[in-house]
Every structure is written in structure tokens, then in C-alpha cells.
Design an enzyme around this catalytic site. Structure first.
Site, PDB file in Angstrom:
ATOM      1  CG  HIS A  99      -0.759  -0.325   2.372  1.00  0.00           C
ATOM      2  ND1 HIS A  99       0.461  -1.692   2.340  1.00  0.00           N
ATOM      3  CD2 HIS A  99       0.013   0.641   3.953  1.00  0.00           C
ATOM      4  CE1 HIS A  99       0.619  -1.267   4.448  1.00  0.00           C
ATOM      5  NE2 HIS A  99       0.326  -0.216   4.510  1.00  0.00           N
ATOM      6  CG  HIS A 101       0.643   5.173   4.035  1.00  0.00           C
ATOM      7  ND1 HIS A 101      -0.075   5.118   4.928  1.00  0.00           N
ATOM      8  CD2 HIS A 101       1.733   4.390   3.648  1.00  0.00           C
ATOM      9  CE1 HIS A 101       0.132   3.722   5.859  1.00  0.00           C
ATOM     10  NE2 HIS A 101       1.493   3.215   5.278  1.00  0.00           N
TER      11      HIS A 101
END
Length: 137
Positions: A99, A101
Site C-alpha cells: 500500500h 500512503h
């Protein structure tokens, strides 16, 4: 992956505040934001971390992070964004589904970046050579 929270979010099994979705990538609000508008951009297929990611998916994820970053700045009224990936537990990765950010930044928001260190004499050259060797493998 059956126990991955991000896979469950992508599959709609866990609710999220989704801001973007296409055939390869999804983006949604982080439930523990650094600042309001903090977004997580994830590949829809399960990939453990940054170094495991294939180049085509990487291109999709980075393209969406760029698009989302611009929207976060406008939507949250942020003066900037940090775009970050934590790769591995020692680097702060908590969920082992890649992921990115996208963190909106505001003057005086208190979020601190790394302090940085100095190389000892000759250490930079030695380290650079080790990395060059690994890149040639």
C-alpha cells in the site's frame, strides 16, 4: 489471501471510504490518518510488498497515487503530500499487502520525517559499490 484486511476491503467484505477504483487499483481513506485526507492506494491483487510488485502493477499504483495526491491537495486544502511505502516490518509495514500512503501535509502539522545520518569516511563508496553489484545480478 483470505486473512488480508486489504484484500477484504478490495472484495467489499469490509467497508471503507473509497475514493478511487479501476480494474487494477483501489484507493481509500486510512482509518488512522496522519492528517485528514490520508489515502491508501493498493493493488487489487494481493502483493505482499514493494519489492514483490511486478512493473505493470507498479506503474498502475504510482499513476493512481499521483492522481490521488493532486486530488488530496485540492480536496483537503493541503500545501503538499508525502507519498510513502513501508516495505517490511522493520520499515514499519503492518499490513502485508502493498500500500502507498498519500499523506496530506499542512504547515505546522507536527508530522516528522526521518532525521538522517552521516556516512563515515569511505562508507558511502563501499555501500554504493555493494548496491551496484546487486543491481548487476
Amino acid at each position: 489471501m483470505t486473512d488480508c484486511i486489504f484484500c477484504k476491503i478490495v472484495q467489499g467484505e469490509i467497508p471503507c471510504e473509497k475514493v478511487y477504483k479501476d480494474e487494477n487499483v483501489m484507493a481509500f481513506l486510512d482509518i488512522h490518518p496522519v492528517n485528514p485526507g490520508h489515502i491508501l492506494v493498493v493493488p487489487k491483487k494481493h502483493v505482499v510488498d514493494f519489492v514483490s510488485l511486478d512493473d505493470a502493477t507498479l506503474a498502475s499504483v504510482v499513476s493512481v497515487a499521483k492522481k490521488v495526491g493532486a486530488a488530496v491537495m485540492r480536496g483537503a486544502g493541503a500545501q503538499g503530500v508525502n507519498v510513502m511505502i513501508n516495505n517490511g516490518a522493520v520499515a514499519g509495514q503492518v499490513v502485508f499487502h502493498l500500500h502507498v500512503h498519500v499523506v496530506p501535509r499542512f504547515e505546522g502539522d507536527g508530522f516528522k520525517l526521518w532525521p538522517g545520518k552521516e556516512y563515515a569516511a569511505g562508507e558511502a563508496g563501499v555501500m554504493a559499490q555493494k548496491i551496484r553489484v546487486e543491481l548487476s545480478v
